[in-house]
Design a protein around this motif. Sequence first.
Motif, PDB file in Angstrom:
ATOM      1  N   ASN A 135      18.402  -7.412   6.856  1.00  0.00           N
ATOM      2  CA  ASN A 135      19.493  -7.312   5.454  1.00  0.00           C
ATOM      3  C   ASN A 135      20.372  -6.978   4.996  1.00  0.00           C
ATOM      4  N   LEU A 136      20.637  -5.808   5.321  1.00  0.00           N
ATOM      5  CA  LEU A 136      21.928  -5.292   4.844  1.00  0.00           C
ATOM      6  C   LEU A 136      22.801  -6.323   5.493  1.00  0.00           C
ATOM      7  N   TYR A 137      22.984  -6.812   6.799  1.00  0.00           N
ATOM      8  CA  TYR A 137      23.695  -6.809   7.893  1.00  0.00           C
ATOM      9  C   TYR A 137      23.883  -9.013   6.577  1.00  0.00           C
ATOM     10  N   LEU A 138      22.825  -9.333   6.344  1.00  0.00           N
ATOM     11  CA  LEU A 138      23.010 -10.647   5.113  1.00  0.00           C
ATOM     12  C   LEU A 138      24.151 -10.054   3.608  1.00  0.00           C
ATOM     13  N   MET A 139      23.403  -9.093   3.261  1.00  0.00           N
ATOM     14  CA  MET A 139      24.296  -8.804   2.291  1.00  0.00           C
ATOM     15  C   MET A 139      25.603  -8.236   1.858  1.00  0.00           C
ATOM     16  N   MET A 140      26.255  -7.590   3.414  1.00  0.00           N
ATOM     17  CA  MET A 140      27.176  -7.742   3.844  1.00  0.00           C
ATOM     18  C   MET A 140      28.065  -8.850   3.431  1.00  0.00           C
ATOM     19  N   LEU A 141      27.810  -9.763   4.062  1.00  0.00           N
ATOM     20  CA  LEU A 141      28.838 -10.647   3.745  1.00  0.00           C
ATOM     21  C   LEU A 141      28.402 -11.509   2.210  1.00  0.00           C
ATOM     22  N   THR A 142      27.334 -11.285   2.609  1.00  0.00           N
ATOM     23  CA  THR A 142      27.519 -12.213   0.836  1.00  0.00           C
ATOM     24  C   THR A 142      27.899 -12.055  -0.265  1.00  0.00           C
ATOM     25  N   TRP A 143      28.338 -10.140   0.045  1.00  0.00           N
ATOM     26  CA  TRP A 143      29.196  -9.226  -1.062  1.00  0.00           C
ATOM     27  C   TRP A 143      30.701  -8.982  -0.622  1.00  0.00           C
ATOM     28  N   SER A 144      30.981  -9.473   0.374  1.00  0.00           N
ATOM     29  CA  SER A 144      32.597  -9.305   0.296  1.00  0.00           C
ATOM     30  C   SER A 144      32.807  -9.803   0.197  1.00  0.00           C
ATOM     31  N   SER A 145      34.300  -9.571  -0.233  1.00  0.00           N
ATOM     32  CA  SER A 145      35.552 -10.491  -1.359  1.00  0.00           C
ATOM     33  C   SER A 145      36.348 -11.120  -0.365  1.00  0.00           C
ATOM     34  N   SER A 146      36.114 -10.723   1.454  1.00  0.00           N
ATOM     35  CA  SER A 146      37.253 -11.235   2.362  1.00  0.00           C
ATOM     36  C   SER A 146      36.400 -11.657   3.550  1.00  0.00           C
ATOM     37  N   THR A 147      36.910 -13.018   3.915  1.00  0.00           N
ATOM     38  CA  THR A 147      35.843 -13.086   4.980  1.00  0.00           C
ATOM     39  C   THR A 147      36.442 -12.803   6.392  1.00  0.00           C
ATOM     40  N   ASP A 148      38.166 -12.139   6.304  1.00  0.00           N
ATOM     41  CA  ASP A 148      38.908 -12.102   7.857  1.00  0.00           C
ATOM     42  C   ASP A 148      37.723 -12.062   8.680  1.00  0.00           C
ATOM     43  N   ASN A 149      37.120 -10.716   8.506  1.00  0.00           N
ATOM     44  CA  ASN A 149      35.982  -9.904   9.576  1.00  0.00           C
ATOM     45  C   ASN A 149      36.231 -10.671  10.492  1.00  0.00           C
ATOM     46  N   TYR A 150      34.954 -11.886   9.167  1.00  0.00           N
ATOM     47  CA  TYR A 150      33.419 -12.430  10.112  1.00  0.00           C
ATOM     48  C   TYR A 150      34.587 -13.728  10.879  1.00  0.00           C
ATOM     49  N   GLN A 151      35.172 -13.875  10.581  1.00  0.00           N
ATOM     50  CA  GLN A 151      36.262 -14.931  10.763  1.00  0.00           C
ATOM     51  C   GLN A 151      36.466 -14.923  12.509  1.00  0.00           C
ATOM     52  N   ALA A 152      37.063 -13.722  12.354  1.00  0.00           N
ATOM     53  CA  ALA A 152      37.780 -13.269  13.656  1.00  0.00           C
ATOM     54  C   ALA A 152      36.391 -12.741  14.629  1.00  0.00           C
ATOM     55  N   THR A 153      35.466 -12.231  13.825  1.00  0.00           N
ATOM     56  CA  THR A 153      34.345 -11.645  14.587  1.00  0.00           C
ATOM     57  C   THR A 153      33.712 -13.792  15.194  1.00  0.00           C
ATOM     58  N   LEU A 154      33.777 -14.037  14.420  1.00  0.00           N
ATOM     59  CA  LEU A 154      32.914 -16.085  15.614  1.00  0.00           C
ATOM     60  C   LEU A 154      33.769 -16.139  16.568  1.00  0.00           C
ATOM     61  N   ASP A 155      34.690 -15.958  16.211  1.00  0.00           N
ATOM     62  CA  ASP A 155      35.853 -16.935  17.473  1.00  0.00           C
ATOM     63  C   ASP A 155      35.459 -15.913  18.819  1.00  0.00           C
ATOM     64  N   ARG A 156      35.394 -14.445  18.734  1.00  0.00           N
ATOM     65  CA  ARG A 156      35.406 -13.486  19.383  1.00  0.00           C
ATOM     66  C   ARG A 156      33.995 -14.063  19.910  1.00  0.00           C
ATOM     67  N   LYS A 157      33.174 -14.288  19.367  1.00  0.00           N
ATOM     68  CA  LYS A 157      31.753 -14.322  20.145  1.00  0.00           C
ATOM     69  C   LYS A 157      31.340 -15.793  20.995  1.00  0.00           C
ATOM     70  N   GLN A 158      32.372 -17.089  19.846  1.00  0.00           N
ATOM     71  CA  GLN A 158      32.037 -17.768  19.965  1.00  0.00           C
ATOM     72  C   GLN A 158      32.976 -18.546  21.948  1.00  0.00           C
ATOM     73  N   ARG A 159      33.595 -17.340  22.554  1.00  0.00           N
ATOM     74  CA  ARG A 159      34.946 -17.201  23.300  1.00  0.00           C
ATOM     75  C   ARG A 159      34.107 -16.960  24.298  1.00  0.00           C
ATOM     76  N   LEU A 160      32.766 -15.022  23.805  1.00  0.00           N
ATOM     77  CA  LEU A 160      31.957 -14.533  24.885  1.00  0.00           C
ATOM     78  C   LEU A 160      31.096 -15.709  25.394  1.00  0.00           C
ATOM     79  N   LEU A 161      30.419 -16.513  24.402  1.00  0.00           N
ATOM     80  CA  LEU A 161      28.574 -17.550  24.575  1.00  0.00           C
ATOM     81  C   LEU A 161      30.082 -18.236  25.690  1.00  0.00           C
ATOM     82  N   LYS A 162      30.798 -18.812  25.815  1.00  0.00           N
ATOM     83  CA  LYS A 162      31.392 -19.777  26.199  1.00  0.00           C
ATOM     84  C   LYS A 162      32.411 -19.938  27.502  1.00  0.00           C
ATOM     85  N   ARG A 163      32.527 -18.507  27.802  1.00  0.00           N
ATOM     86  CA  ARG A 163      31.867 -17.743  29.024  1.00  0.00           C
ATOM     87  C   ARG A 163      31.309 -17.733  29.953  1.00  0.00           C
ATOM     88  N   ILE A 164      30.258 -17.245  29.364  1.00  0.00           N
ATOM     89  CA  ILE A 164      29.185 -17.254  29.644  1.00  0.00           C
ATOM     90  C   ILE A 164      28.276 -18.117  29.964  1.00  0.00           C
TER      91      ILE A 164
END
Length: 281
Positions: A135-164
């Motif tokens: 719940n804290l994780y989802l509230m963190m997303l919805t209350w964030s004023s910027s998405t920069d951290n989350y876009q960077a995290t998404l890009d990194r996770k996608q690279r990891l999944l693709k590599r695996i």
Amino acid sequence: GGNITNGTKLIDLIGDLNQHSFVPWIDDASEEPIFIVKLKAIFVDRVWSELVQPIDRRIERSLNKALFTTTLPPDEAAEEIARFVGILVREINILQNFLAGKDLESLKELPPLYQAEDRLLHEELAESELDNLNNLYLMMLTWSSSTDNYQATLDRKQRLLKRILADHPDNLDWLVNWGNTAGKSNEVRLADFWQGSVPLNRAIRVAPAFTLAGKEMIDDFIEQILATDQAAEQINALIPGFKESYRKRYLDAWQQFALNFYQGSSALGGPLDWQTAVDLQ
């Protein structure tokens, strides 16, 4: 632990404050009071820095060690692939939906990021705290004023999944390992049919992945993987071979269980056990 408790209390405080009308003489109350905006910013920063990032670093260290710096036997490798692909797919799908503008209720309908089977990766947490952490994780997303951290995290996770997926291109048999872990409660045992006073051989069972519920979970998980947009062509190419292999293993699991079903009678130690067995049929 304490960070989860504090984060939950802060959500409650912000919720309570939002119930108050601090400027009742102003008709246009569309803007939040500045102190609530600041409280939300404090909440987002604390959850990100004190909870999400430390767990994230632990997961990625474990992932790199298990899959990229160590050569494991095939069975162990399948277990680790299943574990980490599961985590990555859940997070990628949550972040993709969030960045696409989905609201909190829609995000809550997705498989939660932090799950009990991953406890080795956040072992200091009690299982009961996982709901609060998600719940804290989802509230963190919805209350964030910027998405920069989350876009960077998404890009990194996608690279990891693709590599695996690129490093293990031969088959999808690790999906069975995923199904056995994610669907533990689906296991079929002799004790489900034979109840008596004598312990039964626990090795006679149908593994969770080879039950109807397990198959449905695996089919759904394949759709979740494809939804990440990573290596879809590779996954689709492997699906027919996996389905054929899975079908054979599924039928074999039930055949072996049926052939050994009679051993359940060994649980019946006397007339009372036999009568109970008859009543259950």
